[in-house]
Design a protein around this motif. Sequence first.
Motif, PDB file in Angstrom:
ATOM      1  N   TYR A 156       1.459  -6.183   2.860  1.00  0.00           N
ATOM      2  CA  TYR A 156       0.825  -7.357   3.461  1.00  0.00           C
ATOM      3  C   TYR A 156       1.780  -8.538   3.415  1.00  0.00           C
ATOM      4  N   LEU A 157       1.964  -9.201   4.551  1.00  0.00           N
ATOM      5  CA  LEU A 157       2.792 -10.400   4.635  1.00  0.00           C
ATOM      6  C   LEU A 157       1.942 -11.663   4.637  1.00  0.00           C
ATOM      7  N   GLU A 158       0.619 -11.485   4.640  1.00  0.00           N
ATOM      8  CA  GLU A 158      -0.323 -12.585   4.486  1.00  0.00           C
ATOM      9  C   GLU A 158      -1.573 -12.026   3.835  1.00  0.00           C
ATOM     10  N   VAL A 168       9.584  -2.414  10.237  1.00  0.00           N
ATOM     11  CA  VAL A 168       9.148  -3.325  11.286  1.00  0.00           C
ATOM     12  C   VAL A 168       8.029  -4.214  10.754  1.00  0.00           C
ATOM     13  N   GLU A 169       7.933  -5.410  11.316  1.00  0.00           N
ATOM     14  CA  GLU A 169       6.856  -6.326  10.982  1.00  0.00           C
ATOM     15  C   GLU A 169       6.000  -6.582  12.216  1.00  0.00           C
ATOM     16  N   GLY A 170       4.709  -6.749  12.011  1.00  0.00           N
ATOM     17  CA  GLY A 170       3.814  -7.035  13.126  1.00  0.00           C
ATOM     18  C   GLY A 170       2.372  -7.007  12.680  1.00  0.00           C
ATOM     19  N   GLU A 171       1.465  -7.383  13.581  1.00  0.00           N
ATOM     20  CA  GLU A 171       0.042  -7.320  13.286  1.00  0.00           C
ATOM     21  C   GLU A 171      -0.425  -5.870  13.310  1.00  0.00           C
ATOM     22  N   LEU A 172      -1.229  -5.517  12.323  1.00  0.00           N
ATOM     23  CA  LEU A 172      -1.762  -4.166  12.198  1.00  0.00           C
ATOM     24  C   LEU A 172      -3.066  -4.065  12.995  1.00  0.00           C
ATOM     25  N   LEU A 222       0.856  -1.178   0.000  1.00  0.00           N
ATOM     26  CA  LEU A 222       0.000   0.000   0.000  1.00  0.00           C
ATOM     27  C   LEU A 222       0.895   1.232   0.000  1.00  0.00           C
ATOM     28  N   ILE A 223       0.862   1.948  -1.101  1.00  0.00           N
ATOM     29  CA  ILE A 223       1.705   3.129  -1.278  1.00  0.00           C
ATOM     30  C   ILE A 223       0.888   4.377  -0.997  1.00  0.00           C
ATOM     31  N   LYS A 275      -0.766  -9.542   9.514  1.00  0.00           N
ATOM     32  CA  LYS A 275       0.649  -9.213   9.639  1.00  0.00           C
ATOM     33  C   LYS A 275       1.114  -8.409   8.424  1.00  0.00           C
ATOM     34  N   VAL A 276       1.810  -7.308   8.695  1.00  0.00           N
ATOM     35  CA  VAL A 276       2.310  -6.432   7.635  1.00  0.00           C
ATOM     36  C   VAL A 276       3.751  -6.046   7.928  1.00  0.00           C
TER      37      VAL A 276
END
Length: 294
Positions: A286-288, A160-164, A142-143, A274-275
């Motif tokens: 999006y990582l999933e 960083v990675e984590g749940e949004l 998402l830009i 997770k993003v």
Amino acid sequence: MAPAGAVFSPKHIDKVCDALKELGLEAVKGKSLYQQHGYLAGKDKDRAKEFNQFMGDKDINGILAIRGGWGCARMLPYIDYELARKNPKMVMGMSDITALLLALYQKSSLVTFHGLVGYASWNEFSVEHFQRTVMTNEMYTLINDTSTEEEAYTIRPGVVEGELVGGNLTVLSGLIGSPYIPDWKGKILFLEDLNEDPYRIDRMLTHLKISGVLDQISGFIFGNCRKCVSDDPAASFSLSELFLDHIYPLKIPAYYGANIGHITNKFSLPVGVKVQMDAKKHTLTYLETPMLEA
């Protein structure tokens, strides 16, 4: 349906039904669209009953709030969260609908969506993200588009990675201490608001700080906060100064001005997915797949 504020003009109902039809979707209109109890779209138990009916209906694939306003938190005790858990589907809204989205995420382990409401501008940008996120279920980046909104800026760079997880700041802060607030450890917190004086933003960020929320998150994003300027700027903090006070010392990636909230061009953000967030580039990846159970 209208899970919060009442709909005072039928033209808004026709408008969203036409927008959904153009996307190949059939609108099932709830009774709440035509009911009024003060400023609410019917009594709390009636709105909750309709929501439960929609969640349990196998022929309904998603529930879209026609507007926010106020009232979602009032019906949370009457939601059938086990029914929702067993019948996962898209539930989307923004602003006051934050209460419903967070409650379903916390108590039903559902991914919910902070994005369009019926009253929103169903323009090309917003519709594209609605389609890619909840209709074609894409993993993509998402830009941020600041062509028509306030320019985004980085509070502290980093990836960083984590749940949004997040929503409207006023509504979210009002839920702290209730059973509808999730565990914040490692989450990427996104916030949005409208027409709030900086001292009120300061008060709510302080509430998040002293309640322990800010100490647990791994990333921070604030949407475009329209009309969040003091009547007397010379005697007030600016938003950027507030972020330096409250967010910069956390030493986590953070940025302001994402396409989230009460603005023309908006993302459809999945709460609980997770993003990867890049605070310097102002992007979310999006990582999933977005349409999944939490």
